[in-house]
Design a protein around this motif. Sequence first.
Motif: not given
Length: 615
Positions: A6-7, A202-208
């Motif tokens: 998610d950007k 901007v950051l990229i969120n990775l949900t695992v």
Amino acid sequence: MDISPDKQNIDRVFSNTTYYIDFYQRDYKWTEPPVKRLLDDIFYQFNNNYEEFKSLDANKENVMSKYNWYYLNTYVTNIVDGKVYVVDGQQRLTTLTIILIVLLHKSKEFGCTEPFTRWIESKVAGYSGGDYSFWMRHEKAINVFEDLTKGVEDLKSIDISSGVTSKNIVDNYVIINNYIKQQITSKHAFETFTYYFLYRLVLINLTVEQTEVPMVFEVINDRGVKLKPYEILKGKLLGQIDKDELNQLKINDIWENQVKKINSYHDDEIDDFFTFYLKAKFSKTRAEANRFDNDYHRTLFSDFVKEHLDLDHNTTNVKSFLLNDFKYYTNLYEKLLKFSFENDEHREIFYNALLDRNTQYMLIISACKLNDSDEKRKIDSIAYELDRLYNLLLLQQGYDSNLFATNVYKLNADIKDMPVESHREIFDKYLLEMLSASRGSKITNTLSYSYFKDAGISLDIRFKRYFFARIERFIADNTNLELKRNMYDLIRNTGSKNGFHIEHIVSENDENYELFDNDDEVFHRERNRLGGLLLLKGRDNQSSNNEKYEQKLKSYSNTLYWNETLREDTYKSKLDFKDMMKKHSLDFRHMDKFGPEELEERHKLLYEITKIIWK
């Protein structure tokens, strides 16, 4: 595995999500270098754009349309029971929060509008689910964020006793505040930068998923700033346990307490513990032991270890390991570290440490069973036997470093969980094997004068000092005297003033050459045997240099006990010394002259004492 990217810009990152710090995360450890690198990156991009567009009004529309976006990296989260936990990225997210607190205060300094200031404030903390909270939820540092947000003038008054996270947050606040003060000098530049910071970074969120967190955590670590192996291991182990159980069983507290206790001796000492522990318990050969020398946190989950300790996707075994093995053996290791400093209770631990014989830690861990009731005796026995093994090999010219390194792992396997009564037999087996290998024939006696006869010629300086320090300790113990100098100074202190050095009793002069028939080779070989050596403090050693023996004898007065046994006054009215001679059948005597015969006599006397010390 399900990963959802998610950007997000910072305005969205810090809007309605409270980020809890997961067990995988270290304390907040960023200091000035990484903080300034982040600021340099941000302002390099901003300043290039601002130089071109500074004539435009400072507003969202202009910044969004004219200023380039800048990628700040990825952060990884997972959701457990409705809470969002940071798996990776808390160092960066915490630093961004500190920057926002600085911007909050700058907005007031520059007289920005109240809505603008409140907007910044809402990025530091806000309401989520009805509760007001800092978006970065550092439980132990909430008071620090509160004080900084309030604008406490005396930063030294902020309570940072909770640890390194609190300290670094305050320190980095000062660094960031000074940096931004130099970079931004006008209200226009400040408001433009704030829009840029919140909308264009901007950051990229990775949900695992929770089940894949340990694996993802290690992969992320491989491409980022390296964590220590024990920090990765913590994530891989604790990540398998339900968070309610972690809290209920206080497993995270156990881990943190044990790690802190071990690391208090040396930085990252806990990594050494795991290496010794794994080698002790799961290796039988040198090749097997070498698997644990680097990435032990990976080897621990390999098929090689799985046969003995199955911790991969096995919550029951992980809990058992952390609550039992990890706790017991770290406590044992901490005791060994404590004993490695001078003490009267476990002297051989200290003696081995003085010569950097760290193998003792592995061997003791191997010998001790979980919650071993005979722990104390095993500590003393293994430390003594290892010291004896090394010394008898060295003193009989039977030490080969490569062969020893190979055999020590075989020995390690043989003594695993074995009773104290078996230790001597096991150690002697390897002692005799190595002596036999060095001589090319079968040796049946662990110590013989024919092999001790040349001791000293090829020994290194530190071991010679160690040997005479042990002789000094023997005399002191058996005559009810205190050591004149501590063992560390005798062995490790090499300073010119207070350090101790090897002294040759037989000086290099014509008179002494004649005593050895003017044979240069014989002269230098004989004078370097232990019987022709002793320890002197720096200046004493220099002053005695090439003097005749009669003059040297005077300089040996009031030095060390072994040196003084050459002097006649040592034997006058000293009943304890005479009792020692009688008890151990030792033929001490003073010597008014010193030549080949006297040197041989002293060498034999040292051999007799060696037999007693390392019986």
